[in-house]
Design a protein around this motif. Structure first.
Motif, mmCIF file in Angstrom:
data_model
loop_
_atom_site.group_PDB
_atom_site.id
_atom_site.type_symbol
_atom_site.label_atom_id
_atom_site.label_comp_id
_atom_site.label_asym_id
_atom_site.label_seq_id
_atom_site.Cartn_x
_atom_site.Cartn_y
_atom_site.Cartn_z
ATOM 1 N N GLY A 45 34.344 44.807 25.208
ATOM 2 C CA GLY A 45 33.567 44.329 26.353
ATOM 3 C C GLY A 45 34.338 44.316 27.664
ATOM 4 N N GLN A 46 35.660 44.573 27.605
ATOM 5 C CA GLN A 46 36.466 44.534 28.818
ATOM 6 C C GLN A 46 36.328 45.836 29.600
ATOM 7 O OE1 GLN A 46 38.643 42.109 30.405
ATOM 8 N NE2 GLN A 46 38.283 43.702 31.926
ATOM 9 N N PRO A 47 35.748 45.789 30.795
ATOM 10 C CA PRO A 47 35.607 47.027 31.586
ATOM 11 C C PRO A 47 36.944 47.471 32.169
ATOM 12 C CG PRO A 47 34.789 45.147 32.836
ATOM 13 C CD PRO A 47 35.126 44.627 31.470
ATOM 14 N N LEU A 48 37.081 48.760 32.358
ATOM 15 C CA LEU A 48 38.269 49.294 33.009
ATOM 16 C C LEU A 48 38.193 49.027 34.513
ATOM 17 C CD1 LEU A 48 38.642 52.762 31.239
ATOM 18 C CD2 LEU A 48 40.199 50.821 31.024
ATOM 19 N N TRP A 77 50.832 45.827 27.794
ATOM 20 C CA TRP A 77 50.743 44.446 28.261
ATOM 21 C C TRP A 77 49.417 44.120 28.936
ATOM 22 C CZ3 TRP A 77 53.313 40.551 26.483
ATOM 23 C CH2 TRP A 77 54.493 40.814 25.783
ATOM 24 N N LEU A 78 48.771 45.076 29.527
ATOM 25 C CA LEU A 78 47.415 44.810 30.005
ATOM 26 C C LEU A 78 46.491 44.493 28.836
ATOM 27 C CD1 LEU A 78 46.957 47.538 32.807
ATOM 28 C CD2 LEU A 78 46.904 45.051 33.123
ATOM 29 N N ASN A 79 46.632 45.248 27.756
ATOM 30 C CA ASN A 79 45.825 44.990 26.558
ATOM 31 C C ASN A 79 46.161 43.626 25.951
ATOM 32 O OD1 ASN A 79 43.924 45.878 24.482
ATOM 33 N ND2 ASN A 79 45.716 45.970 23.137
ATOM 34 N N ASN A 80 47.473 43.278 25.899
ATOM 35 C CA ASN A 80 47.868 41.980 25.353
ATOM 36 C C ASN A 80 47.286 40.830 26.171
ATOM 37 O OD1 ASN A 80 49.345 43.210 23.357
ATOM 38 N ND2 ASN A 80 51.336 42.915 24.342
ATOM 39 N N PHE A 81 47.355 40.962 27.490
ATOM 40 C CA PHE A 81 46.841 39.891 28.354
ATOM 41 C C PHE A 81 45.327 39.739 28.198
ATOM 42 C CE2 PHE A 81 50.947 39.625 30.197
ATOM 43 C CZ PHE A 81 50.989 38.485 30.997
ATOM 44 N N VAL A 82 44.617 40.862 28.078
ATOM 45 C CA VAL A 82 43.170 40.786 27.869
ATOM 46 C C VAL A 82 42.860 40.112 26.534
ATOM 47 C CG1 VAL A 82 41.097 42.165 27.434
ATOM 48 C CG2 VAL A 82 42.595 42.736 29.359
ATOM 49 N N ASN A 83 43.595 40.481 25.494
ATOM 50 C CA ASN A 83 43.361 39.896 24.167
ATOM 51 C C ASN A 83 43.577 38.384 24.153
ATOM 52 O OD1 ASN A 83 42.718 42.360 23.058
ATOM 53 N ND2 ASN A 83 44.749 42.724 22.151
ATOM 54 N N VAL A 84 44.584 37.923 24.882
ATOM 55 C CA VAL A 84 44.909 36.493 24.859
ATOM 56 C C VAL A 84 44.020 35.701 25.812
ATOM 57 C CG1 VAL A 84 46.715 34.783 25.333
ATOM 58 C CG2 VAL A 84 47.302 36.939 24.183
ATOM 59 N N ARG A 111 41.098 36.787 27.813
ATOM 60 C CA ARG A 111 39.658 37.011 27.991
ATOM 61 C C ARG A 111 38.801 36.094 27.119
ATOM 62 N NH1 ARG A 111 35.220 40.353 29.280
ATOM 63 N NH2 ARG A 111 34.039 41.019 27.459
ATOM 64 N N PRO A 112 39.091 35.910 25.817
ATOM 65 C CA PRO A 112 38.246 35.005 25.017
ATOM 66 C C PRO A 112 38.232 33.582 25.578
ATOM 67 C CG PRO A 112 39.661 36.323 23.602
ATOM 68 C CD PRO A 112 40.158 36.526 24.996
ATOM 69 N N ARG A 113 39.350 33.114 26.081
ATOM 70 C CA ARG A 113 39.406 31.758 26.632
ATOM 71 C C ARG A 113 38.597 31.656 27.933
ATOM 72 N NH1 ARG A 113 44.264 32.434 23.850
ATOM 73 N NH2 ARG A 113 44.901 30.552 22.694
ATOM 74 N N LEU A 114 38.723 32.674 28.775
ATOM 75 C CA LEU A 114 37.984 32.648 30.039
ATOM 76 C C LEU A 114 36.480 32.761 29.796
ATOM 77 C CD1 LEU A 114 40.316 34.928 32.188
ATOM 78 C CD2 LEU A 114 40.106 32.449 32.316
ATOM 79 N N LYS A 115 36.071 33.547 28.809
ATOM 80 C CA LYS A 115 34.647 33.654 28.479
ATOM 81 C C LYS A 115 34.108 32.311 27.982
ATOM 82 C CE LYS A 115 32.983 37.126 26.269
ATOM 83 N NZ LYS A 115 32.782 38.138 25.206
ATOM 84 N N ARG A 116 34.913 31.640 27.182
ATOM 85 C CA ARG A 116 34.483 30.331 26.661
ATOM 86 C C ARG A 116 34.309 29.329 27.799
ATOM 87 N NH1 ARG A 116 38.952 28.671 24.292
ATOM 88 N NH2 ARG A 116 39.362 27.188 25.980
ATOM 89 N N ILE A 117 35.263 29.338 28.735
ATOM 90 C CA ILE A 117 35.168 28.427 29.874
ATOM 91 C C ILE A 117 33.950 28.763 30.736
ATOM 92 C CG2 ILE A 117 36.298 27.732 32.035
ATOM 93 C CD1 ILE A 117 38.988 28.197 30.570
ATOM 94 N N ALA A 118 33.706 30.070 30.949
ATOM 95 C CA ALA A 118 32.572 30.481 31.764
ATOM 96 C C ALA A 118 31.235 30.114 31.136
ATOM 97 C CB ALA A 118 32.630 31.998 32.001
ATOM 98 N N ASP A 119 31.198 30.111 29.799
ATOM 99 C CA ASP A 119 29.960 29.814 29.082
ATOM 100 C C ASP A 119 29.711 28.316 28.906
ATOM 101 O OD1 ASP A 119 29.519 32.507 28.885
ATOM 102 O OD2 ASP A 119 30.339 32.681 26.844
ATOM 103 N N SER A 120 30.760 27.531 29.120
ATOM 104 C CA SER A 120 30.623 26.079 28.870
ATOM 105 C C SER A 120 29.921 25.361 30.022
ATOM 106 C CB SER A 120 32.006 25.481 28.660
ATOM 107 O OG SER A 120 32.800 25.634 29.822
#
Length: 426
Positions: free
Chosen positions: A304-307, A408-415, A417-426
């Motif tokens: 789901g992460q756009p370039l 490292w861009l991939n690592n940062f997205v993996n760590v 993005r899920p947290r930011l999505k959760r915060i955005a949805d809360s």
């Protein structure tokens, strides 16, 4: 008799000479007075018909002009120059660009950009030199994106650009996404209002206009404004006057690095192009080519992460969520011999709330990064991974740096993005 006659003649000559001298003196005084009053005496007349003579108040420093406009932007005759830029909102003084510091950076609610330089015209560097300097600022900013403007504005104000605009014009500002698009579009096209404001432009205006006509690589509107201040006791009267305006120059285009779309008007004349700073353009061309190469190889584990889009500056920004209040950035810092990838949030209330929501997860975040990152946890929650900068023009070095960024861009997205999505949805 001859002696008396000679004395009489000498007396007559002396009297005639004195009369002639008196006439010259009187005429000189009259001419001087005429010169002093050629433009009339400014007067302040109150409701009781009391008359107060106004005395011209000269600016002591250019900073005084700059501060005056920052505090009272309505003094600028923008409607006389180009109504599309009304109303201009002062954003910050001394905005840093690769070409130097812009005296006053201004934006309107529709994302139109103005660059203002304040000059005391008694300074020898005025006129053509300051025009060339202002054009240099415009050339530098034409290679920017909204993120570059945002970064430099925050450095000066500690506040996001859109937040500053929406605070001043809450009812007329574009929605944030449209505002960002408008600013990006104007930067890409080099569409600016360039203002030079001085305390007295006495000559050279037509020459400056001719100089601008030979520098038609920016899609700009140019104006020179004279500010005159008169004082009457503690009161001040400000009189602005537009001396030069060249709206017709908005039919020209900006030279952009290869690979970026070049916007041209239908009646653009390529013979009017002039060279931009080759060293500056070449540097940004290299960055653009590198980011473009990287994005052709970059993939994310998260589908789901756009370039991101390839920029032409030292940073590449990845936004894990639609709301651009937290981001991941890859960057070059050749001056400190580093490259890196970092995460941070916006330096505003919404950004602070995101970081506060992650406060209890700091240890887990470090573990997921295998403790290979530096966590400089503050109000914007900076997390950073650094590596050594290598010469970008060497093919093998490009491969090494691309591998670092891809990993490292991939690592940062993996760590993150899920947290930011959760915060955005809360």
């Amino acid at each position: 008799m001859n002696s008396i006659h000679e004395i009489a003649i000498q007396a007559i000559v002396l009297i005639f000479s004195l009369k002639l001298l008196l006439i010259v003196i009187l005429n000189s005084n009259f001419t001087s007075k005429m010169k002093q009053t050629a433009y009339g005496q400014p007067l302040l007349i109150n409701s009781d018909s009391k008359v107060t003579q106004l005395v011209k108040d000269d600016f002591a420093e250019e900073q005084h002009i700059q501060s005056l406009i920052f505090n009272y932007p309505e003094c600028l005759p923008i409607s006389d120059i180009d109504e599309a830029y009304n109303p201009l909102i002062p954003i910050c003084e001394e905005l840093s660009t690769p070409a130097g510091y812009v005296d006053l950076f201004m934006v309107n609610p529709n994302g139109e950009i103005a660059i203002l330089e304040a000059k005391l015209w008694r300074n020898p560097e005025a006129r053509r030199k300051v025009v060339a300097q202002t054009l240099d600022y415009a050339k530098a900013m034409a290679l920017w994106t909204y993120d570059d403007v945002e970064r430099e504005v925050k450095k000066r104000t500690n506040t996001a650009l859109y937040q500053l605009i929406s605070k001043q014009c809450p009812d007329t500002v574009l929605p944030e996404s449209d505002f960002i698009d408008a600013v990006n579009r104007n930067l890409r096209r080099g569409k600016f209002l360039l203002l030079i404001v001085g305390d007295g432009i006495r000559e050279g205006a037509s020459g400056i206009a001719e100089f601008l006509s030979s520098a038609g690589y920016l899609n700009f509107t140019f104006a020179m404004v004279e500010l005159t201040v008169y004082k009457a006791g503690e009161q001040r009267l400000l009189i602005p006057k537009t001396l030069v305006k060249t709206v017709e120059l908005s039919k020209m285009s900006v030279v952009l690095p290869e690979g970026m779309k070049l916007v041209q008007d239908a009646d653009y004349d390529s013979s009017m192009e002039t060279e931009v700073d080759s060293e500056y353009e070449e540097k940004h061309k290299r960055y653009h080519e590198f980011w473009k190469e990287l994005l052709e190889e970059l993939t994310f584990d998260d589908p789901g992460q756009p370039l991101p889009n390839p920029g032409n500056a030292q940073n590449l920004f990845v936004y894990p969520i639609t709301r651009k209040k937290a981001w991941i950035s890859a960057y070059f810092a050749p001056s400190s011999n580093r490259i890196g990838v970092y995460f941070r949030a916006a330096n505003d209330q919404e950004g602070y709330e995101i970081i506060a929501s992650l406060e209890d997860e700091k240890e887990d975040i470090l573990k997921e990064f295998n403790n290979e990152v530096n966590m400089e946890w503050d109000r914007v929650g900076t997390i950073i991974k650094r590596s050594e900068y290598l010469d970008i023009q060497v093919l093998e070095n490009r491969k090494i740096m691309k591998e670092f960024f891809k990993t490292w861009l991939n690592n940062f997205v993996n760590v993150m993005r899920p947290r930011l999505k959760r915060i955005a949805d809360s």
